[in-house]
Design a protein around this motif. Structure first.
Motif, PDB file in Angstrom:
ATOM      1  N   LEU A 132      -5.561  96.221 -62.532  1.00  7.47           N
ATOM      2  CA  LEU A 132      -4.522  97.242 -62.416  1.00  7.47           C
ATOM      3  C   LEU A 132      -4.029  97.666 -63.806  1.00  7.47           C
ATOM      4  O   LEU A 132      -3.895  98.857 -64.092  1.00  7.47           O
ATOM      5  N   LEU A 133      -3.774  96.675 -64.671  1.00  5.46           N
ATOM      6  CA  LEU A 133      -3.244  97.008 -65.996  1.00  5.46           C
ATOM      7  C   LEU A 133      -4.272  97.771 -66.826  1.00  5.46           C
ATOM      8  O   LEU A 133      -3.920  98.641 -67.624  1.00  5.46           O
ATOM      9  N   GLU A 134      -5.545  97.479 -66.614  1.00  6.39           N
ATOM     10  CA  GLU A 134      -6.560  98.238 -67.334  1.00  6.39           C
ATOM     11  C   GLU A 134      -6.552  99.703 -66.888  1.00  6.39           C
ATOM     12  O   GLU A 134      -6.632 100.617 -67.714  1.00  6.39           O
ATOM     13  N   GLU A 135      -6.420  99.872 -65.571  1.00  5.74           N
ATOM     14  CA  GLU A 135      -6.375 101.237 -65.029  1.00  5.74           C
ATOM     15  C   GLU A 135      -5.142 101.986 -65.554  1.00  5.74           C
ATOM     16  O   GLU A 135      -5.225 103.158 -65.950  1.00  5.74           O
ATOM     17  N   VAL A 136      -4.003 101.287 -65.549  1.00  8.48           N
ATOM     18  CA  VAL A 136      -2.772 101.896 -66.051  1.00  8.48           C
ATOM     19  C   VAL A 136      -2.912 102.225 -67.542  1.00  8.48           C
ATOM     20  O   VAL A 136      -2.530 103.310 -67.996  1.00  8.48           O
ATOM     21  N   GLY A 137      -3.476 101.296 -68.305  1.00 10.08           N
ATOM     22  CA  GLY A 137      -3.658 101.519 -69.740  1.00 10.08           C
ATOM     23  C   GLY A 137      -4.541 102.724 -70.005  1.00 10.08           C
ATOM     24  O   GLY A 137      -4.289 103.503 -70.933  1.00 10.08           O
ATOM     25  N   ARG A 138      -5.546 102.903 -69.159  1.00 11.29           N
ATOM     26  CA  ARG A 138      -6.450 104.039 -69.348  1.00 11.29           C
ATOM     27  C   ARG A 138      -5.717 105.363 -69.073  1.00 11.29           C
ATOM     28  O   ARG A 138      -5.825 106.328 -69.832  1.00 11.29           O
ATOM     29  N   ALA A 139      -4.942 105.391 -67.983  1.00  9.33           N
ATOM     30  CA  ALA A 139      -4.166 106.604 -67.664  1.00  9.33           C
ATOM     31  C   ALA A 139      -3.151 106.892 -68.774  1.00  9.33           C
ATOM     32  O   ALA A 139      -2.970 108.038 -69.204  1.00  9.33           O
ATOM     33  N   LEU A 140      -2.495 105.826 -69.233  1.00  9.99           N
ATOM     34  CA  LEU A 140      -1.529 105.982 -70.323  1.00  9.99           C
ATOM     35  C   LEU A 140      -2.227 106.539 -71.566  1.00  9.99           C
ATOM     36  O   LEU A 140      -1.701 107.428 -72.247  1.00  9.99           O
ATOM     37  N   GLY A 141      -3.410 106.028 -71.853  1.00  7.51           N
ATOM     38  CA  GLY A 141      -4.181 106.507 -73.003  1.00  7.51           C
ATOM     39  C   GLY A 141      -4.533 107.983 -72.879  1.00  7.51           C
ATOM     40  O   GLY A 141      -4.487 108.725 -73.861  1.00  7.51           O
ATOM     41  N   LYS A 142      -4.867 108.418 -71.655  1.00  6.89           N
ATOM     42  CA  LYS A 142      -5.135 109.853 -71.452  1.00  6.89           C
ATOM     43  C   LYS A 142      -3.894 110.673 -71.752  1.00  6.89           C
ATOM     44  O   LYS A 142      -3.966 111.736 -72.372  1.00  6.89           O
ATOM     45  N   GLY A 143      -2.736 110.159 -71.312  1.00  6.69           N
ATOM     46  CA  GLY A 143      -1.482 110.852 -71.602  1.00  6.69           C
ATOM     47  C   GLY A 143      -1.196 110.894 -73.094  1.00  6.69           C
ATOM     48  O   GLY A 143      -0.815 111.939 -73.641  1.00  6.69           O
ATOM     49  N   VAL A 144      -1.400 109.777 -73.756  1.00 12.14           N
ATOM     50  CA  VAL A 144      -1.145 109.729 -75.209  1.00 12.14           C
ATOM     51  C   VAL A 144      -2.131 110.643 -75.936  1.00 12.14           C
ATOM     52  O   VAL A 144      -1.769 111.293 -76.926  1.00 12.14           O
ATOM     53  N   ALA A 145      -3.361 110.728 -75.447  1.00 12.17           N
ATOM     54  CA  ALA A 145      -4.355 111.607 -76.084  1.00 12.17           C
ATOM     55  C   ALA A 145      -3.917 113.069 -75.997  1.00 12.17           C
ATOM     56  O   ALA A 145      -4.129 113.851 -76.932  1.00 12.17           O
ATOM     57  N   ILE A 146      -3.293 113.443 -74.884  1.00 12.33           N
ATOM     58  CA  ILE A 146      -2.767 114.812 -74.752  1.00 12.33           C
ATOM     59  C   ILE A 146      -1.674 115.049 -75.788  1.00 12.33           C
ATOM     60  O   ILE A 146      -1.646 116.066 -76.490  1.00 12.33           O
ATOM     61  N   ILE A 147      -0.774 114.065 -75.907  1.00 14.32           N
ATOM     62  CA  ILE A 147       0.292 114.158 -76.915  1.00 14.32           C
ATOM     63  C   ILE A 147      -0.313 114.257 -78.311  1.00 14.32           C
ATOM     64  O   ILE A 147       0.096 115.089 -79.133  1.00 14.32           O
ATOM     65  N   ALA A 148      -1.300 113.412 -78.586  1.00 15.97           N
ATOM     66  CA  ALA A 148      -1.917 113.382 -79.921  1.00 15.97           C
ATOM     67  C   ALA A 148      -2.581 114.725 -80.235  1.00 15.97           C
ATOM     68  O   ALA A 148      -2.459 115.246 -81.348  1.00 15.97           O
ATOM     69  N   SER A 149      -3.270 115.313 -79.259  1.00 15.08           N
ATOM     70  CA  SER A 149      -3.975 116.573 -79.495  1.00 15.08           C
ATOM     71  C   SER A 149      -2.997 117.716 -79.733  1.00 15.08           C
ATOM     72  O   SER A 149      -3.212 118.559 -80.603  1.00 15.08           O
ATOM     73  N   LEU A 150      -1.938 117.742 -78.955  1.00 14.21           N
ATOM     74  CA  LEU A 150      -1.046 118.895 -79.003  1.00 14.21           C
ATOM     75  C   LEU A 150      -0.011 118.770 -80.117  1.00 14.21           C
ATOM     76  O   LEU A 150       0.374 119.770 -80.725  1.00 14.21           O
ATOM     77  N   LEU A 151       0.461 117.551 -80.394  1.00 15.03           N
ATOM     78  CA  LEU A 151       1.581 117.381 -81.327  1.00 15.03           C
ATOM     79  C   LEU A 151       1.193 116.686 -82.624  1.00 15.03           C
ATOM     80  O   LEU A 151       1.942 116.746 -83.589  1.00 15.03           O
ATOM     81  N   ASP A 152       0.084 115.992 -82.654  1.00 15.09           N
ATOM     82  CA  ASP A 152      -0.358 115.271 -83.855  1.00 15.09           C
ATOM     83  C   ASP A 152       0.759 114.424 -84.480  1.00 15.09           C
ATOM     84  O   ASP A 152       1.041 114.555 -85.675  1.00 15.09           O
TER      85      ASP A 152
END
Lengths: 403, 403
Positions: free
Chosen positions: B313-333
């Motif tokens: 479960l935590l791996e799945e959550v970490g992956r979803a969280l990482g996708k969210g952070v990647a969106i933040i990283a791409s848009l806001l750097d």
């Protein structure tokens, strides 16, 4: 307490005089014609200081006097207006299918507006840099012939540009680690003015604020519609570049995990689903066309004629674009998202679908508006010129060549 | 030309004296102990002006003199330090499982740090407002008993808060259109200081800048790990709220179109995939627990013991969280994305997976770091206090009660 929409802006610790020169310059830009007394009353600077600052700005040929007005109580005052006509700011945009160059004076008067087809997608790095340098040299020479001093040149690049102006990557041009500023400075033989490079979406966003209808919009995002897709982010009235200058890289955000493959190696990126390059390659598979404009006009013509294949494609593209805009709306809450480039001629089909998608995904009703750029294909080039003018307005004041 | 990391910051047109008072106050905050001459040398303000500004700040008990130093060339100078001890700034955080209150003086000394369990998820709006008001009243009384003047109270709310402080929606509390500031001002019987409400992620981001280790980081994003997920966006050193104050609403960005249903009616939102509420409901389906902390401790214990169900479960959550952070990283750097709240105890399992996902999706290598908050569960409450202190530093200066 100071009330301004961006919160208080106290003076920095460093050069108060340069800051005050910029305050006076910007005040006249926004309020001309105005008197020295008007400036003193509105800025809180004392009258002697204002007189000294104005004298300095007149010496630099940034302001000039325009006679007196009697249209007020008391003795007539000499009025001031912006001058700046002896100066030119140059912007150049390089893209997969063209190079665009513009120049403006400090009042924003357009001095030059050139566009030429250029196969950026298939040229080598050095060919591209040489082509940009050639256009730059001609623009600089033209300005010199007109007796104008060039204050700076900024080049818009569709890709990752570091904060120091070096181009990390521009996939639609095939560039990787190009030190464009140094190459151009060399090609122009140390021209004595700054040569800058910046992301095309960033510069287009600046152009919308300075030359478009969004001067009073503090929070806006510009979305480029070129071979790729990029965003220029303005929040609280200024470009927000992020820590490394890479903000707005929305082109490779995943829109649909099951979407088409992207040139970056992943699937379903916004660029692969809604980039102009992707649209064209789905209409006519094969090598990308050298010129996009006739191809996009053909897509628009077929859409107008009700071609079901094209209409279905544009609906799909509009939906993907809407998903991208919804991400921007959720994370940045801009007042407006502006579609530029080749999205403009396709807007009648893309915008309604995209808007619906944004509404469906908005965190609260009444979110950001989706609008279409009115600046045409020169938006990013014009933004290059805007960046140069911005630097003057912020206190990097020119000294006239003869002064 | 003025060089500062955020670009030139020319003085506004309005109140130059208030801005200069704030400049001096912030200079002393960053450089104490320092002399009047130091201030004049570094700010460019002339010595007479500095003396007058310092006298004003001493009258307001924001600065005080601490004797002389001889550790320099020339005659000894009287040194100045920050005072501000007669004042208090209060922050309160209301969440689905607790209410937290903190108070600090203007130097950032912690005066009060309270936490109580509160079933925010199952209480009515009026019960919740009454509970917040009760905590606020006790905090204000405590400060009064200690002889401190309260400068302001800011309440952190996990939801959409308009720029004017009214709460549009706070789903994890079941709130909709709550005028919290007015309700609290009434409950506190017009206390004579501003009562503010703000988004919890926004305030936590402010706290990280002022009280955490990120004082010099201009671009950072704070991600709340509460029942929901929200982001506080700082770019170029300031909170960027967007046009309506709704920036950072990342909780309902679609991470996986085929993901689990979300309470908002869509599927696969970040909150439904990686919110703490979602994690708990997958571990123990049914009504959400009144207190999250023991449940999260149990999840962490099972992970430490190698429970395969929890690890998956935590791996799945970490992956979803990482996708969210990647969106933040791409848009806001941003330079850093900080995980807060209940993400902190789960970080050993979430962060490595999330980091891998961010790396995979980053537009350029060497992107943003993913870090874990060190401020604990009081981050947003502390941020409320930070917002009040920020307003003093920006020129909204207090007048001492006896003055």
């Amino acid at each position: 307490m100071i009330t301004s929409p961006n919160g208080p802006q106290p003076a920095g610790f460093s050069d108060v005089r340069a800051a005050n020169l910029a305050v006076v310059l910007r005040f006249v830009r926004e309020n001309a014609p105005c008197s020295r007394a008007d400036i003193a009353a509105s800025t809180g600077l004392n009258k002697a200081t204002v007189s000294s600052l104005v004298a300095d700005l007149i010496d630099r040929r940034l302001l000039r006097e325009v006679g007196q007005t009697e249209n007020r109580v008391g003795r007539p005052a000499t009025m001031l207006v912006l001058d700046g006509s002896p100066y030119a700011a140059i912007g150049i945009e390089v893209n997969a299918d063209r190079i665009t160059a513009v120049a403006v004076d400090l009042k924003g008067e357009r001095l030059l507006d050139w566009r030429r087809a250029f196969p950026g997608g298939t040229s080598s790095e050095s060919q591209a840099v040489a082509a940009v340098a050639g256009v730059a040299r001609r623009a600089v020479n033209r300005m010199a012939k007109e007796g104008r001093q060039v204050l700076g040149l900024a080049v818009a690049v569709p890709g990752l540009v570091d904060a120091d102006g070096s181009v990390r990557a521009a996939p639609s041009l095939g560039w990787r680690d190009v030190n464009l500023c140094a190459d151009l400075t060399k090609a122009l033989r140390d021209p004595g003015f700054p040569v800058l490079a910046d992301n095309d979406a960033n510069l287009a966003a600046l152009a919308e604020r300075r030359f478009g209808p969004y001067g009073n919009v503090g929070d806006l995002v510009f979305l480029t519609g070129e071979a790729g897709v990029g965003a220029g982010v303005i929040m609280d009235g200024r470009l927000r570049r992020g820590a490394r200058g890479h903000s707005g890289e929305i082109g490779h955000i995943e829109i649909d995990a099951a979407g088409p493959p992207c040139h970056c190696g992943r699937r379903g990126c916004l660029e692969a689903m809604a980039g102009i390059g992707a649209i064209l390659s789905r209409i006519a598979p094969g090598a990308p066309p050298a010129e996009f404009e006739p191809e996009i006009e053909e897509v628009a013509r077929r859409a107008r004629d009700g071609d079901p294949e094209v209409l279905a494609l544009l609906e799909e593209v509009g939906r993907a674009l809407g998903k991208g805009v919804a991400i921007i709306a959720s994370l940045l809450d801009p007042e407006v998202v502006i579609l530029g480039g080749y999205y403009v001629p396709l807007a009648p089909w893309l915008v309604p679908v995209a808007e619906e998608e944004v509404r469906r995904r908005a965190p609260a009703p009444g979110g950001c508006r989706l609008e279409v750029s009115t600046l045409g294909h020169g938006a990013a080039a014009l933004g290059g010129a805007a960046r140069v003018v911005d630097s003057v307005d912020s206190g990097r004041l020119p000294v006239p060549a003869g002064g």
